[in-house]
Scaffold this motif. Sequence first.
Motif, short mmCIF file in Angstrom:
data_model
loop_
_atom_site.label_atom_id
_atom_site.label_comp_id
_atom_site.label_asym_id
_atom_site.label_seq_id
_atom_site.Cartn_x
_atom_site.Cartn_y
_atom_site.Cartn_z
N GLU A 18 0.85 -1.20 0.00
CA GLU A 18 0.00 0.00 0.00
C GLU A 18 0.88 1.24 0.00
O GLU A 18 1.79 1.35 0.82
CB GLU A 18 -0.89 0.02 1.23
CG GLU A 18 -1.98 -1.02 1.20
CD GLU A 18 -2.98 -0.85 2.34
OE1 GLU A 18 -3.00 0.20 3.00
OE2 GLU A 18 -3.76 -1.79 2.55
N ILE A 19 0.59 2.14 -0.92
CA ILE A 19 1.34 3.39 -1.02
C ILE A 19 0.36 4.55 -0.93
O ILE A 19 -0.53 4.69 -1.78
CB ILE A 19 2.12 3.47 -2.35
CG1 ILE A 19 3.13 2.32 -2.40
CG2 ILE A 19 2.81 4.82 -2.50
CD1 ILE A 19 3.83 2.15 -3.72
N GLU A 20 0.52 5.36 0.11
CA GLU A 20 -0.31 6.56 0.27
C GLU A 20 0.14 7.57 -0.78
O GLU A 20 1.33 7.88 -0.88
CB GLU A 20 -0.15 7.14 1.68
CG GLU A 20 -0.61 6.21 2.78
CD GLU A 20 -2.10 5.90 2.71
OE1 GLU A 20 -2.90 6.80 2.41
OE2 GLU A 20 -2.45 4.73 2.95
N MET A 96 -2.67 3.71 -3.42
CA MET A 96 -2.48 2.72 -4.48
C MET A 96 -2.00 1.43 -3.82
O MET A 96 -1.08 1.46 -2.99
CB MET A 96 -1.45 3.19 -5.50
CG MET A 96 -1.19 2.14 -6.57
SD MET A 96 -0.08 2.67 -7.90
CE MET A 96 1.46 2.91 -7.04
N VAL A 97 -2.61 0.32 -4.20
CA VAL A 97 -2.20 -0.98 -3.70
C VAL A 97 -1.61 -1.77 -4.86
O VAL A 97 -2.31 -2.06 -5.84
CB VAL A 97 -3.38 -1.75 -3.06
CG1 VAL A 97 -2.91 -3.12 -2.57
CG2 VAL A 97 -4.01 -0.94 -1.94
N LEU A 98 -0.32 -2.09 -4.75
CA LEU A 98 0.35 -2.89 -5.76
C LEU A 98 0.22 -4.37 -5.39
O LEU A 98 0.41 -4.75 -4.23
CB LEU A 98 1.82 -2.52 -5.85
CG LEU A 98 2.10 -1.15 -6.49
CD1 LEU A 98 3.53 -0.71 -6.20
CD2 LEU A 98 1.84 -1.20 -7.98
N VAL A 115 -0.28 -5.20 -10.86
CA VAL A 115 -1.41 -4.28 -10.94
C VAL A 115 -1.31 -3.33 -9.75
O VAL A 115 -1.04 -3.76 -8.64
CB VAL A 115 -2.77 -5.03 -10.89
CG1 VAL A 115 -3.94 -4.06 -10.84
CG2 VAL A 115 -2.90 -5.98 -12.08
N GLY A 116 -1.52 -2.05 -10.03
CA GLY A 116 -1.59 -1.05 -8.97
C GLY A 116 -2.95 -0.39 -9.04
O GLY A 116 -3.27 0.27 -10.04
N ASN A 122 -7.77 0.64 -11.81
CA ASN A 122 -6.37 0.26 -11.99
C ASN A 122 -5.58 1.46 -12.47
O ASN A 122 -5.82 1.99 -13.55
CB ASN A 122 -6.24 -0.89 -12.99
CG ASN A 122 -6.71 -2.20 -12.42
OD1 ASN A 122 -6.85 -2.36 -11.20
ND2 ASN A 122 -6.98 -3.15 -13.29
N HIS A 123 -4.60 1.86 -11.66
CA HIS A 123 -3.71 2.95 -12.05
C HIS A 123 -2.63 2.45 -13.00
O HIS A 123 -2.28 3.11 -13.97
CB HIS A 123 -3.06 3.57 -10.81
CG HIS A 123 -1.93 4.50 -11.13
ND1 HIS A 123 -2.14 5.70 -11.77
CD2 HIS A 123 -0.59 4.39 -10.95
CE1 HIS A 123 -0.97 6.31 -11.95
NE2 HIS A 123 -0.02 5.52 -11.47
N VAL A 124 -2.10 1.26 -12.72
CA VAL A 124 -1.03 0.71 -13.55
C VAL A 124 -1.22 -0.80 -13.69
O VAL A 124 -1.63 -1.47 -12.76
CB VAL A 124 0.37 1.02 -12.94
CG1 VAL A 124 0.54 0.42 -11.56
CG2 VAL A 124 1.49 0.61 -13.87
N THR A 125 -0.95 -1.30 -14.90
CA THR A 125 -0.93 -2.73 -15.17
C THR A 125 0.29 -3.02 -16.02
O THR A 125 0.75 -2.15 -16.77
CB THR A 125 -2.20 -3.21 -15.92
OG1 THR A 125 -2.32 -2.46 -17.14
CG2 THR A 125 -3.45 -3.04 -15.08
#
Length: 152
Positions: A18-20, A96-98, A115-116, A122-125
Amino acid sequence: MTTEAGPTWVGDVLAPLEIEITRTLVVAGAIASRDYQDVHHDAEAARQKGSPDIFMNILTTNGLVGRYITDHFGSRAVLRRVAIRLGAPNHPGDTMVLTGVVEDVRGDTATVRVVGANSLGNHVTGTVTVTVPRTATGATPEAPATTPEARP
């Protein structure tokens, strides 16, 4: 493939990270990557361009994905390929949870699907290919079978 954490198998699930998403993280990431686009540091400019707030740039996301993989695979991990695509933006105040799943293992190299996700989706895949070289002593870690069915 053997890492500091032990053997890696196809199908292994990496622990989530988890990234704040803070304003400082977004701005610092943009500055560190020399991305001076106003949408990454000026909230009013971002709103004028249709965004509710500033948002993270792709280079910061790329770095966070790399950190996620090297944190899991250990200090000897070497990123060989990072192929990502952005989706929903990362805005300050969100998290964001990677997450990751090992898709392939060949010798000392693994490919991980990453996946983030944040509250918007989804922010990033993408995928990351990582190698964990043999130890400095020259010892060769025993290569595990690459499929769950072949595990001991």
